[in-house]
Design a protein around this motif. Structure first.
Motif, PDB file in Angstrom:
ATOM      1  N   GLU A   1      -1.807   7.993  -3.416  1.00  0.00           N
ATOM      2  CA  GLU A   1      -0.773   6.967  -3.573  1.00  0.00           C
ATOM      3  C   GLU A   1      -0.859   6.482  -5.010  1.00  0.00           C
ATOM      4  N   THR A   2       0.300   6.270  -5.627  1.00  0.00           N
ATOM      5  CA  THR A   2       0.347   5.917  -7.050  1.00  0.00           C
ATOM      6  C   THR A   2       1.339   4.790  -7.281  1.00  0.00           C
ATOM      7  N   THR A   3       1.355   4.262  -8.505  1.00  0.00           N
ATOM      8  CA  THR A   3       2.286   3.191  -8.863  1.00  0.00           C
ATOM      9  C   THR A   3       3.595   3.724  -9.414  1.00  0.00           C
ATOM     10  N   GLY A   4       3.736   5.051  -9.524  1.00  0.00           N
ATOM     11  CA  GLY A   4       4.965   5.646 -10.044  1.00  0.00           C
ATOM     12  C   GLY A   4       4.881   7.151  -9.968  1.00  0.00           C
ATOM     13  N   GLY A   5       5.851   7.819 -10.583  1.00  0.00           N
ATOM     14  CA  GLY A   5       5.926   9.266 -10.469  1.00  0.00           C
ATOM     15  C   GLY A   5       5.422  10.028 -11.667  1.00  0.00           C
ATOM     16  N   ASN A   6       5.044   9.352 -12.758  1.00  0.00           N
ATOM     17  CA  ASN A   6       4.621  10.025 -13.981  1.00  0.00           C
ATOM     18  C   ASN A   6       3.191   9.633 -14.317  1.00  0.00           C
ATOM     19  N   PRO A   7       2.265  10.588 -14.372  1.00  0.00           N
ATOM     20  CA  PRO A   7       0.874  10.237 -14.660  1.00  0.00           C
ATOM     21  C   PRO A   7       0.676   9.639 -16.048  1.00  0.00           C
TER      22      PRO A   7
ATOM     23  N   VAL B   1       5.679  -2.401  -1.036  1.00  0.00           N
ATOM     24  CA  VAL B   1       6.374  -2.394   0.253  1.00  0.00           C
ATOM     25  C   VAL B   1       6.272  -1.022   0.904  1.00  0.00           C
ATOM     26  N   LEU B   2       6.410   0.044   0.111  1.00  0.00           N
ATOM     27  CA  LEU B   2       6.389   1.417   0.642  1.00  0.00           C
ATOM     28  C   LEU B   2       5.022   1.782   1.196  1.00  0.00           C
ATOM     29  N   THR B   3       3.954   1.455   0.465  1.00  0.00           N
ATOM     30  CA  THR B   3       2.616   1.905   0.848  1.00  0.00           C
ATOM     31  C   THR B   3       1.806   0.850   1.581  1.00  0.00           C
ATOM     32  N   GLY B   4       2.183  -0.410   1.402  1.00  0.00           N
ATOM     33  CA  GLY B   4       1.384  -1.477   1.986  1.00  0.00           C
ATOM     34  C   GLY B   4       0.170  -1.829   1.157  1.00  0.00           C
ATOM     35  N   ILE B   5       0.022  -1.218  -0.015  1.00  0.00           N
ATOM     36  CA  ILE B   5      -1.113  -1.494  -0.901  1.00  0.00           C
ATOM     37  C   ILE B   5      -0.685  -2.546  -1.912  1.00  0.00           C
ATOM     38  N   THR B   6      -1.423  -3.661  -1.971  1.00  0.00           N
ATOM     39  CA  THR B   6      -1.073  -4.769  -2.850  1.00  0.00           C
ATOM     40  C   THR B   6      -2.081  -4.899  -3.982  1.00  0.00           C
ATOM     41  N   ASP B   7      -1.722  -5.748  -4.948  1.00  0.00           N
ATOM     42  CA  ASP B   7      -2.641  -6.005  -6.069  1.00  0.00           C
ATOM     43  C   ASP B   7      -3.950  -6.601  -5.577  1.00  0.00           C
ATOM     44  N   ALA B   8      -3.886  -7.449  -4.563  1.00  0.00           N
ATOM     45  CA  ALA B   8      -5.100  -8.082  -4.047  1.00  0.00           C
ATOM     46  C   ALA B   8      -6.034  -7.043  -3.435  1.00  0.00           C
TER      47      ALA B   8
ATOM     48  N   GLY C   1      -5.388  -0.477 -12.837  1.00  0.00           N
ATOM     49  CA  GLY C   1      -5.438  -1.116 -14.147  1.00  0.00           C
ATOM     50  C   GLY C   1      -4.136  -1.764 -14.554  1.00  0.00           C
ATOM     51  N   ALA C   2      -3.179  -1.872 -13.652  1.00  0.00           N
ATOM     52  CA  ALA C   2      -1.890  -2.505 -13.925  1.00  0.00           C
ATOM     53  C   ALA C   2      -1.314  -2.989 -12.604  1.00  0.00           C
ATOM     54  N   ALA C   3      -0.349  -3.877 -12.686  1.00  0.00           N
ATOM     55  CA  ALA C   3       0.275  -4.425 -11.480  1.00  0.00           C
ATOM     56  C   ALA C   3       1.027  -3.330 -10.724  1.00  0.00           C
ATOM     57  N   ILE C   4       0.985  -3.428  -9.381  1.00  0.00           N
ATOM     58  CA  ILE C   4       1.706  -2.474  -8.532  1.00  0.00           C
ATOM     59  C   ILE C   4       3.139  -2.960  -8.382  1.00  0.00           C
ATOM     60  N   PRO C   5       4.122  -2.153  -8.694  1.00  0.00           N
ATOM     61  CA  PRO C   5       5.522  -2.579  -8.545  1.00  0.00           C
ATOM     62  C   PRO C   5       5.811  -3.005  -7.113  1.00  0.00           C
ATOM     63  N   PRO C   6       6.647  -4.004  -6.927  1.00  0.00           N
ATOM     64  CA  PRO C   6       6.919  -4.522  -5.573  1.00  0.00           C
ATOM     65  C   PRO C   6       7.408  -3.452  -4.593  1.00  0.00           C
TER      66      PRO C   6
ATOM     67  N   THR D   1       2.203   7.754   6.872  1.00  0.00           N
ATOM     68  CA  THR D   1       2.558   6.341   6.669  1.00  0.00           C
ATOM     69  C   THR D   1       2.529   5.934   5.209  1.00  0.00           C
ATOM     70  N   HIS D   2       2.518   6.901   4.293  1.00  0.00           N
ATOM     71  CA  HIS D   2       2.366   6.620   2.859  1.00  0.00           C
ATOM     72  C   HIS D   2       1.035   5.927   2.567  1.00  0.00           C
ATOM     73  N   ARG D   3       0.026   6.233   3.386  1.00  0.00           N
ATOM     74  CA  ARG D   3      -1.354   5.902   3.066  1.00  0.00           C
ATOM     75  C   ARG D   3      -2.111   7.206   2.929  1.00  0.00           C
TER      76      ARG D   3
END
Length: 597
Positions: free
Chosen positions: A41-47, A85-92, A76-81, A179-181
């Motif tokens: 799971e990642t924060t976007g589509g481009n490494p 929502v898609l993965t259920g993985i939050t910054d916390a 190392g950066a904020a997870i886009p909202p 489940t995108h986990r």
């Protein structure tokens, strides 16, 4: 032509017992392969701009789960909202998680020795490789299987409307819903992989090598013919596909005859014409060869002999042409089909008439010999000169302006350019190109460049071939990794013998056996070798390999110091024309030379 020299040596005990594995055991059986199925799971589509938030992996072999790996990763950066929502993985959730630099060594150890599997593998593997590069870790040379790509080759739209992981997990009745986990998706991918492998097993794919190269273009009818490979040896050599009337359809070579032929029916073959050939194939003939060079040469000879309709190269070596400086009072340049023992000078062979004509044009650019085709006596009659004579491009022997002796000076210069030193041709055309470039006539400059390149390359080829072709015998050997020797006997540029001296056997004695049994070869008219030019070039490529040693040499094997071969590197790099002569809008790349082919 093949001789394997074997010599007895004292040894204790009986001979080693060899075990012949079954046909289906060739390669690495899939049941013995350990797969590491991974999902990220990642924060976007481009490494380059996104980070990893979770890694999940499942290690399986033979249908059994050997272990699982799961960890959250601090990107190392904020997870886009929308990602949260898609993965259920939050910054916390990732705030106290390890970084990818801390996680990566553990994951690589978990996956060590495995075949990596992922759904849309370029995405997951791309992120992992980018993370390894950024952290300074060496990325292992994993075999990678993409279940999405494999599904597209195995399944039809009637089976599944698309190849999304959720769709395939439902189709193969996976107990895990994606489940995108990362770990859940990796578990679902394991079930998809097992479902696909079950499908592929019925298509004859049983090894890792076949799985890695599987192609859906091989039809079921073709797969049913894979038994044709059963009788072939697990050895290097040549294979010939034949039809039901015994006609040769295709000739190929391989280091492993059985594995290569079987791949036509089960795996990597994607060429459409090969599918047509396989439909016609009724049998496969295998010919073992002692060395890879012997296999290359035999392939060329069999293609030339049988002219199989599905081979595209090397079928018509007899169609090659030669440029000849004719033998007459006032010689000229002529294209001929063969080399004769007439004392003439030859350039070639040319596989293309266009290239031959370019080489002729280059010589006419440099030397004012006649271009007319009529026969001239030693005392030609006087008449009107042609336009070439008026332009100063011909000394016009046809009208008596030059005698035989004076004309012979120009002819001798042509012969030297072909056999010894191409400098006069290069200098004449270079001057012409410079003038054209200064006048911004770049298209014409390129025409002259191509003429010069055609001549220099053909002269280099002729000189290389002629050097080996005039040697009555060359015996050379190369040490093999197991300590033995592969040896070849070359006579007048033709492979006359090939064999292997086993490890521990006397090398000289073994090579002597190979030499004594080699083919007798009659000397050809120079500069033609006693084989096709392609065969002699393959031999030269082998002789020039590191580690090849000359054992015996009859005659002289040498090329002129100032010959055309010495100009090839210059031809590839010279004249970048950085002085403003080249206009990029004229179709030349920045820095490209008008001389560069």
């Amino acid at each position: 032509m093949t001789v394997e020299a074997t010599f007895a040596s004292p040894r204790s005990g009986g001979p080693p017992v060899g075990v012949q594995t079954s046909f289906d055991e060739l390669g690495t059986p899939l049941r013995e392969v350990t797969f590491c199925v991974v999902d990220l799971e990642t924060t976007g589509g481009n490494p380059d701009s996104a980070g990893i938030t979770e890694i999940g992996a499942v290690k399986v072999r033979g249908g059994e789960v050997l272990g699982e790996f799961q960890t959250l990763v601090n990107p190392g950066a904020a997870i886009p909202p929308f990602i949260a929502v898609l993965t259920g993985i939050t910054d916390a959730m990732v705030a106290s998680a390890p970084t990818v630099n801390e996680v990566l060594p553990t994951f690589l150890e978990f996956a060590r020795g495995c075949v990596l599997v992922a759904h849309n593998a370029p995405f997951d593997v791309g992120f992992l490789r980018a993370a390894a590069d950024a952290a300074g870790y060496r990325w292992p040379s994993f075999n990678v299987i993409d279940t999405a790509r494999l599904a597209r080759r195995v399944l039809t739209r009637d089976d599944a409307p698309n190849c999304k992981l959720a769709t395939l997990a439902a189709y193969f009745k996976s107990p895990t819903t994606p489940t995108h986990r990362a770990l859940a998706d990796a578990r679902a991918t394991v079930d998809v992989l097992h479902g696909l492998l079950e499908r592929l097993g019925s298509l004859g794919v049983h090894t890792l090598e076949e799985l890695s190269t599987f192609s859906s273009r091989v039809s079921p009818a073709q797969r049913r013919k894979r038994h044709l490979a059963d009788k072939l040896p697990h050895a290097p050599g040549i294979y010939l596909f034949t039809d039901d009337r015994g006609r040769v359809l295709y000739v190929g070579k391989s280091k492993d005859l059985r594995t290569r032929v079987r791949s036509y029916f089960t795996a990597s073959e994607t060429r459409s014409r090969m599918g047509e050939m396989l439909n016609l194939a009724a049998d496969v003939i295998g010919i073992e060869c002692a060395t890879p060079l012997e296999a290359e040469v035999r392939e060329l000879r069999l293609i030339a002999a049988h002219k199989p309709r599905y081979n595209r190269r090397s079928r018509f070596p007899e169609r090659a042409s030669w440029l000849k400086v004719t033998v007459e009072p006032f010689p000229r340049l002529s294209l001929v089909r063969d080399v004769k023992a007439d004392g003439a000078t030859y350039l070639g062979p040319f596989g293309s008439r266009r290239v031959a004509e370019q080489a002729i044009a280059a010589l006419h650019e440099a030397f004012p010999i006649r271009q007319c085709t009529q026969r001239l006596s030693r005392s030609p009659g006087r008449g009107s000169a042609c336009v070439l004579a008026e332009m100063g491009r011909c000394v016009a022997p046809c009208v008596g302006t030059v005698d035989v002796a004076a004309y012979a000076v120009h002819v001798e210069a042509v012969r030297r350019a072909i056999t010894t030193d191409p400098s006069p041709v290069i200098e004449a055309i270079t001057r012409r190109i410079r003038v054209l470039a200064e006048q911004q006539r770049y298209e014409e400059a390129i025409v002259h460049r191509d003429r010069m390149a055609a001549f220099v390359r053909s002269a280099a080829r002729t000189q290389r071939l002629a050097a080996l072709a005039r040697c009555p015998e060359v015996v050379a050997a190369r040490r093999l990794p197991d300590g033995g020797w592969e040896a070849h006997v070359i006579r007048y540029g033709r492979l006359a013998g090939a064999g292997v001296v086993p490890p521990g056997s006397p090398a000289r004695a073994g090579i002597a056996v190979i030499t004594a049994s080699a083919e007798t070869v009659e000397p050809p008219p120079p500069p033609r070798p006693a084989a096709t030019a392609e065969e002699t070039e393959r031999i030269l490529a082998w002789l020039e390999q590191p580690g090849v040693r000359l054992v015996e040499l009859s005659g002289e094997w040498s090329c002129p110091v100032a010959g055309a071969e010495s100009r090839i590197a210059w031809l590839d790099t010279a004249y970048d024309w950085r002085e403003g002569h080249v206009d990029d809008s004229r179709g030349l790349r920045p820095g490209q030379s008008p001389l560069r082919p």
